[in-house]
Design an enzyme around this catalytic site. Structure first.
Site, short mmCIF file in Angstrom:
data_model
loop_
_atom_site.label_atom_id
_atom_site.label_comp_id
_atom_site.label_asym_id
_atom_site.label_seq_id
_atom_site.Cartn_x
_atom_site.Cartn_y
_atom_site.Cartn_z
N GLU A 133 0.78 -1.00 -0.43
CA GLU A 133 -0.10 -0.07 0.31
C GLU A 133 1.21 1.20 -0.17
OE1 GLU A 133 -2.50 1.42 -0.16
OE2 GLU A 133 -4.28 0.76 1.08
N ASP A 134 0.61 2.55 -0.34
CA ASP A 134 0.74 3.76 -0.57
C ASP A 134 1.19 4.14 0.47
OD1 ASP A 134 -1.33 4.09 -1.21
OD2 ASP A 134 -1.22 5.47 -2.35
N PHE A 186 -1.57 16.99 2.81
CA PHE A 186 -1.37 15.92 2.14
C PHE A 186 -0.12 16.01 0.93
CE2 PHE A 186 -3.64 14.61 -1.83
CZ PHE A 186 -4.55 13.57 -1.34
N ARG A 199 -0.22 12.02 -10.36
CA ARG A 199 1.08 9.96 -9.92
C ARG A 199 2.11 10.20 -11.21
NH1 ARG A 199 -3.04 6.81 -6.88
NH2 ARG A 199 -4.98 7.96 -8.05
N1 HPA Z 1 -1.94 11.89 -0.49
C1 HPA Z 1 -2.41 10.64 -1.15
N2 HPA Z 1 -3.41 9.86 -0.40
C2 HPA Z 1 -3.76 9.98 0.38
C3 HPA Z 1 -3.12 11.44 0.95
C4 HPA Z 1 -2.42 11.84 1.10
O1 HPA Z 1 -1.63 12.56 1.54
N3 HPA Z 1 -3.98 10.48 2.79
C5 HPA Z 1 -4.71 9.26 2.22
N4 HPA Z 1 -4.82 9.52 1.49
MG MG Z 2 -3.73 4.10 -1.37
#
Ligand code: HPA
Ligand code: MG
Length: 219
Positions: A133-134, A186, A199
């Site tokens: 996961e990111d 963010f 992206r």
């Molecule tokens: N960035 C992008 N996607 C996200 C973030 C963020 O800080 N937090 C949760 N989803």
């Molecule tokens: Mg994600």
């Protein structure tokens, strides 16, 4: 003992955009660079080694959570497969699969999610699963995903997340492998998006007010 992740402090102000290369179309939309691409690579190399040493020669099903996880996933797997080639005595056989998570319509109150795409989850039975996961934000999404996966009888489930946000309202969920713990800002880039933009940016950056306005979804 050092922590098992890199902690980026609240006071950290990042790198100036002008010191690195960012696409022209995003130059005015970013506050600063929080994690340069090269550092992401170096940290991912270590996570790959930790995972490789923990799993050893058991097969691993690496499950990418799209879309945000795709860059971390490809870089992490590339580094694990490099270890597979270079260690003569051990190697980790890897299966790949990709899922997306969708909220149910009108589920704002319950926040229920469903898994779309990927192979039938019943194929996870008896597998050692690594979810990639990111970012872990509140932790709610991952806790729900883990509950869904558990129903399909995997042998084990571990989670690797490149980022964990220090955030009020977090459930306290912690992944097994974390790249960086970041302030409550963010972030975009390296496949993390703001309304599908950014992206295509290599570094993990903090979006600025201009960027938020420019790419806001207007109804
Ligand atoms: N960035 C992008 N996607 C996200 C973030 C963020 O800080 N937090 C949760 N989803
Ligand atoms: Mg994600």
């Amino acid at each position: 003992m050092s922590e098992s992740f890199i902690r980026i402090p609240d006071k950290y102000s990042g790198y100036a955009i002008s010191h690195f290369c960012v696409p022209k179309h995003y130059e005015d939309d970013l506050e600063d660079i929080m994690i340069p691409w090269g550092l992401i690579q170096d940290r991912t190399e270590r996570l790959a080694r930790d995972i490789f040493q923990d799993v050893r020669d058991e097969p691993l099903t690496a499950l990418c959570v799209l879309k945000g996880g795709y860059r971390f996933y490809t870089d992490l797997l590339e580094k694990i497969t490099t270890l597979n080639r270079s260690h003569g005595s051990v190697s980790v056989p890897i299966n790949v699969d990709f899922i997306r998570l969708k909220s149910y319509e009108n589920a704002e109150s319950t926040g229920e999610i469903r898994v779309v795409g990927g192979d039938n989850l019943n194929g996870l039975r008896g597998q050692n699963v690594l979810v990639v996961e990111d970012i872990i934000d509140t932790g709610r999404t991952m806790e729900k995903l883990l509950a869904i996966l558990a129903k399909h009888g995997p042998k084990s489930v571990k989670v690797a997340s490149l980022l964990v946000k220090r955030r009020p309202g977090s459930t306290g969920y912690r992944p097994d492998y974390t790249g960086f713990e970041i302030p409550d800002k963010f972030v975009v880039g390296y496949a993390l998006d703001y309304n599908e933009y950014f992206r295509d940016l290599n570094h993990i950056c903090v979006i600025n007010e201009n960027g938020k306005k420019k790419y806001a979804v207007t109804h």
